[in-house]
Design an enzyme around this catalytic site. Structure first.
Site, PDB file in Angstrom:
ATOM      1  N   ALA A  29      56.945  71.905  58.712  1.00 16.29           N
ATOM      2  CA  ALA A  29      55.999  71.487  57.550  1.00 16.29           C
ATOM      3  C   ALA A  29      54.599  71.760  57.918  1.00 16.29           C
ATOM      4  O   ALA A  29      54.034  72.119  57.131  1.00 16.29           O
ATOM      5  CB  ALA A  29      56.018  69.894  57.192  1.00 16.29           C
ATOM      6  N   GLN A 106      62.311  74.985  58.705  1.00 14.90           N
ATOM      7  CA  GLN A 106      62.915  73.761  57.876  1.00 14.90           C
ATOM      8  C   GLN A 106      62.346  73.396  56.717  1.00 14.90           C
ATOM      9  O   GLN A 106      62.657  72.454  55.950  1.00 14.90           O
ATOM     10  CB  GLN A 106      62.379  72.441  59.020  1.00 14.90           C
ATOM     11  CG  GLN A 106      63.025  72.393  60.278  1.00 14.90           C
ATOM     12  CD  GLN A 106      62.355  71.580  61.235  1.00 14.90           C
ATOM     13  OE1 GLN A 106      62.386  70.484  61.259  1.00 14.90           O
ATOM     14  NE2 GLN A 106      61.413  72.218  61.961  1.00 14.90           N
ATOM     15  N   ASP A 109      59.854  75.215  50.699  1.00 13.39           N
ATOM     16  CA  ASP A 109      58.964  75.500  49.818  1.00 13.39           C
ATOM     17  C   ASP A 109      58.794  76.950  49.398  1.00 13.39           C
ATOM     18  O   ASP A 109      57.915  77.524  48.555  1.00 13.39           O
ATOM     19  CB  ASP A 109      57.359  75.088  50.207  1.00 13.39           C
ATOM     20  CG  ASP A 109      57.141  75.628  51.735  1.00 13.39           C
ATOM     21  OD1 ASP A 109      57.577  76.857  51.820  1.00 13.39           O
ATOM     22  OD2 ASP A 109      56.451  75.237  52.440  1.00 13.39           O
ATOM     23  N   HIS A 124      67.160  73.676  55.962  1.00 15.55           N
ATOM     24  CA  HIS A 124      67.397  72.571  55.047  1.00 15.55           C
ATOM     25  C   HIS A 124      67.551  73.008  53.599  1.00 15.55           C
ATOM     26  O   HIS A 124      67.111  72.212  52.816  1.00 15.55           O
ATOM     27  CB  HIS A 124      66.174  71.822  55.085  1.00 15.55           C
ATOM     28  CG  HIS A 124      66.286  71.034  56.437  1.00 15.55           C
ATOM     29  ND1 HIS A 124      64.965  70.630  57.196  1.00 15.55           N
ATOM     30  CD2 HIS A 124      67.214  70.605  57.157  1.00 15.55           C
ATOM     31  CE1 HIS A 124      65.335  70.201  58.354  1.00 15.55           C
ATOM     32  NE2 HIS A 124      66.830  69.950  58.427  1.00 15.55           N
ATOM     33  N   CYS A 132      74.818  71.882  40.718  1.00 17.32           N
ATOM     34  CA  CYS A 132      75.418  71.164  39.833  1.00 17.32           C
ATOM     35  C   CYS A 132      76.362  70.328  40.779  1.00 17.32           C
ATOM     36  O   CYS A 132      77.144  70.931  41.614  1.00 17.32           O
ATOM     37  CB  CYS A 132      76.240  71.723  38.673  1.00 17.32           C
ATOM     38  SG  CYS A 132      77.396  70.782  37.944  1.00 17.32           S
ATOM     39  N   CYS A 135      80.352  71.019  38.952  1.00 16.66           N
ATOM     40  CA  CYS A 135      80.985  72.267  39.204  1.00 16.66           C
ATOM     41  C   CYS A 135      80.560  73.245  40.132  1.00 16.66           C
ATOM     42  O   CYS A 135      81.165  74.262  40.336  1.00 16.66           O
ATOM     43  CB  CYS A 135      80.957  72.785  37.863  1.00 16.66           C
ATOM     44  SG  CYS A 135      79.434  73.581  37.290  1.00 16.66           S
ATOM     45  N   THR A 194      55.829  71.714  63.964  1.00 16.79           N
ATOM     46  CA  THR A 194      56.877  70.962  63.930  1.00 16.79           C
ATOM     47  C   THR A 194      56.951  69.999  64.962  1.00 16.79           C
ATOM     48  O   THR A 194      56.600  70.210  65.840  1.00 16.79           O
ATOM     49  CB  THR A 194      58.344  71.553  63.639  1.00 16.79           C
ATOM     50  OG1 THR A 194      59.312  70.588  63.471  1.00 16.79           O
ATOM     51  CG2 THR A 194      58.483  72.425  64.889  1.00 16.79           C
ATOM     52  N   ASN A 219      50.622  74.148  67.396  1.00 15.12           N
ATOM     53  CA  ASN A 219      50.490  72.994  66.885  1.00 15.12           C
ATOM     54  C   ASN A 219      49.341  72.528  66.778  1.00 15.12           C
ATOM     55  O   ASN A 219      48.589  72.768  67.959  1.00 15.12           O
ATOM     56  CB  ASN A 219      51.486  72.056  67.360  1.00 15.12           C
ATOM     57  CG  ASN A 219      51.879  70.885  66.055  1.00 15.12           C
ATOM     58  OD1 ASN A 219      51.308  70.223  65.716  1.00 15.12           O
ATOM     59  ND2 ASN A 219      53.251  70.696  66.143  1.00 15.12           N
TER      60      ASN A 219
HETATM   61  P1  NAD Z   1      56.534  66.799  60.498  1.00 15.05           P
HETATM   62  O1  NAD Z   1      55.909  66.325  59.071  1.00 15.05           O
HETATM   63  O2  NAD Z   1      57.435  65.862  61.046  1.00 15.05           O
HETATM   64  O3  NAD Z   1      55.508  67.616  61.289  1.00 15.05           O
HETATM   65  C1  NAD Z   1      54.575  68.276  61.036  1.00 15.05           C
HETATM   66  C2  NAD Z   1      53.900  68.974  62.348  1.00 15.05           C
HETATM   67  O4  NAD Z   1      52.965  69.975  61.834  1.00 15.05           O
HETATM   68  C3  NAD Z   1      53.119  67.911  63.016  1.00 15.05           C
HETATM   69  O5  NAD Z   1      53.725  68.088  64.591  1.00 15.05           O
HETATM   70  C4  NAD Z   1      51.659  68.317  62.912  1.00 15.05           C
HETATM   71  O6  NAD Z   1      50.987  68.111  64.155  1.00 15.05           O
HETATM   72  C5  NAD Z   1      51.667  69.714  62.803  1.00 15.05           C
HETATM   73  N1  NAD Z   1      50.590  70.636  62.028  1.00 15.05           N
HETATM   74  C6  NAD Z   1      50.008  69.686  60.898  1.00 15.05           C
HETATM   75  N2  NAD Z   1      49.060  70.634  60.371  1.00 15.05           N
HETATM   76  C7  NAD Z   1      49.118  71.919  61.238  1.00 15.05           C
HETATM   77  C8  NAD Z   1      48.467  73.121  61.089  1.00 15.05           C
HETATM   78  N3  NAD Z   1      47.507  73.363  60.300  1.00 15.05           N
HETATM   79  N4  NAD Z   1      48.886  74.110  61.955  1.00 15.05           N
HETATM   80  C9  NAD Z   1      49.811  73.918  62.770  1.00 15.05           C
HETATM   81  N5  NAD Z   1      50.641  72.652  62.814  1.00 15.05           N
HETATM   82  C10 NAD Z   1      50.254  71.684  61.838  1.00 15.05           C
HETATM   83  O7  NAD Z   1      57.418  68.082  59.779  1.00 15.05           O
HETATM   84  P2  NAD Z   1      58.841  68.505  60.399  1.00 15.05           P
HETATM   85  O8  NAD Z   1      58.928  68.583  61.788  1.00 15.05           O
HETATM   86  O9  NAD Z   1      58.807  69.834  59.839  1.00 15.05           O
HETATM   87  O10 NAD Z   1      59.798  67.698  59.635  1.00 15.05           O
HETATM   88  C11 NAD Z   1      59.888  67.288  58.474  1.00 15.05           C
HETATM   89  C12 NAD Z   1      61.018  67.777  57.513  1.00 15.05           C
HETATM   90  O11 NAD Z   1      60.446  67.531  56.463  1.00 15.05           O
HETATM   91  C13 NAD Z   1      61.376  69.037  57.981  1.00 15.05           C
HETATM   92  O12 NAD Z   1      62.880  68.983  57.697  1.00 15.05           O
HETATM   93  C14 NAD Z   1      60.671  69.866  56.434  1.00 15.05           C
HETATM   94  O13 NAD Z   1      61.831  70.458  56.323  1.00 15.05           O
HETATM   95  C15 NAD Z   1      60.603  68.937  55.461  1.00 15.05           C
HETATM   96  N6  NAD Z   1      59.193  68.917  54.898  1.00 15.05           N
HETATM   97  C16 NAD Z   1      59.079  70.419  54.298  1.00 15.05           C
HETATM   98  C17 NAD Z   1      57.854  70.533  53.861  1.00 15.05           C
HETATM   99  C18 NAD Z   1      57.787  71.939  53.126  1.00 15.05           C
HETATM  100  O14 NAD Z   1      58.599  72.565  52.567  1.00 15.05           O
HETATM  101  N7  NAD Z   1      56.424  72.541  53.099  1.00 15.05           N
HETATM  102  C19 NAD Z   1      56.666  69.550  53.683  1.00 15.05           C
HETATM  103  C20 NAD Z   1      57.031  68.275  54.174  1.00 15.05           C
HETATM  104  C21 NAD Z   1      58.269  68.084  55.002  1.00 15.05           C
END
Ligand code: NAD
Length: 251
Positions: A29, A106, A109, A124, A132, A135, A194, A219
């Site tokens: 994310a 993960q 979007d 994910h 659906c 079906c 992540t 990160n």
């Molecule tokens: P998380 O929310 O657990 O962690 C996000 C990580 O990103 C943290 O470690 C944080 O320190 C880091 N971070 C924040 N801003 C940053 C930046 N500008 N640059 C680099 N790193 C940064 O997210 P996750 O571990 O991905 O897990 C959450 C689940 O939620 C995942 O499965 C994901 O699919 C889903 N998710 C997806 C979205 C999306 O599609 N954009 C948004 C939210 C959550």
């Protein structure tokens, strides 16, 4: 001093990437935060505002109306306005330069594809499609009106569900298969934005490391990986670090 250390780390990372025969980019994310999409966890995370139970599969099936109201608000209402940021675009540049082969994300979007990243595996699932529950028909979300909830299948009037993995659902077989292939065949993983807390996705870099892969981590904060499996930690925002990596690998 901090800048000097980051410069050294960037050099180390680019040496690993240059030597690598196959590099996989693994995103969470944090990669999309600079596109205006909040993380789930952390102080500004979505889960601080709302209980994640509305995307638990049994709750969804038993309370489709309530669940869909929140799905629309937290996932679909902003989807038209978001754009890939410089980190997504930087991945395209690194792919065009031959340095990144595949992307496992993960995120749901669709921003990797919007930035024209290639070989993107959505572990994910994705918001781009709905499926659906009766079906199995898969339809483009952009063709579905969300004025009346819950949305229903045109073909059989069954309940539509966003085609991403809800709590309580298994990872799609194809996504797991693709991740297993990268774990086995990539010798470098660039793990970005992540926490590593969501499993089984969070285990992918762990298994890759066990299989001999180098781990480069990007990160803003230390994660579950940093002190355990990370070879090079590039601390900073994804947009800044990936742009710096592109520069380093261009010189
Ligand atoms: P998380 O929310 O657990 O962690 C996000 C990580 O990103 C943290 O470690 C944080 O320190 C880091 N971070 C924040 N801003 C940053 C930046 N500008 N640059 C680099 N790193 C940064 O997210 P996750 O571990 O991905 O897990 C959450 C689940 O939620 C995942 O499965 C994901 O699919 C889903 N998710 C997806 C979205 C999306 O599609 N954009 C948004 C939210 C959550």
């Amino acid at each position: 001093m901090i800048k000097k250390t980051l410069d050294q780390q960037l050099k180390k990372a680019s040496e690993i990437i240059k030597k690598s025969k196959r590099t996989c980019f693994f995103s969470g994310a944090g990669l999309s935060v600079e596109s205006g999409i909040p993380c789930f966890r952390g102080p500004k995370g979505i889960w601080n505002m709302i209980d994640p139970g509305f995307i638990e599969i049994n709750y969804f099936l038993n309370n489709p109306n309530e669940s869909w109201k929140l799905i629309k608000k937290y996932f679909y209402d902003f989807l038209d306005d978001i754009k890939p940021n410089d980190a997504h675009k930087g991945i395209t540049k690194l792919q065009n330069m031959g340095y990144i082969k595949t992307v496992i994300t993960q995120n749901i979007d669709c921003l990797h594809q919007a930035a024209k990243n290639k070989n993107v595996y959505e572990y994910h699932g994705t918001l781009e499609y709905m499926v659906c529950m009766n079906c199995g028909l898969r339809v483009k979300s952009s063709n579905i009106q969300l004025d009346t909830l819950p949305p229903l299948c045109d073909k059989c009037r069954g309940l539509l569900k966003p085609d991403f993995v809800f709590f309580g659902e298994p990872i799609p077989f194809k996504a797991q298969d693709q991740a297993d292939y990268e774990i086995k065949n990539s010798d470098c993983f660039i793990v970005t934005g992540t926490t590593g807390e969501v499993v089984p996705a969070g285990l992918i870099p762990m298994y890759a490391k066990r299989n001999g892969s180098k781990i480069i981590e990007i990160n803003t904060e230390k994660s579950n990986y940093t002190d355990y499996i990370t070879d090079v930690f590039l601390q900073g925002k994804a947009t800044q670090i990936i742009s710096a990596l592109v520069k380093e690998l261009t010189e």
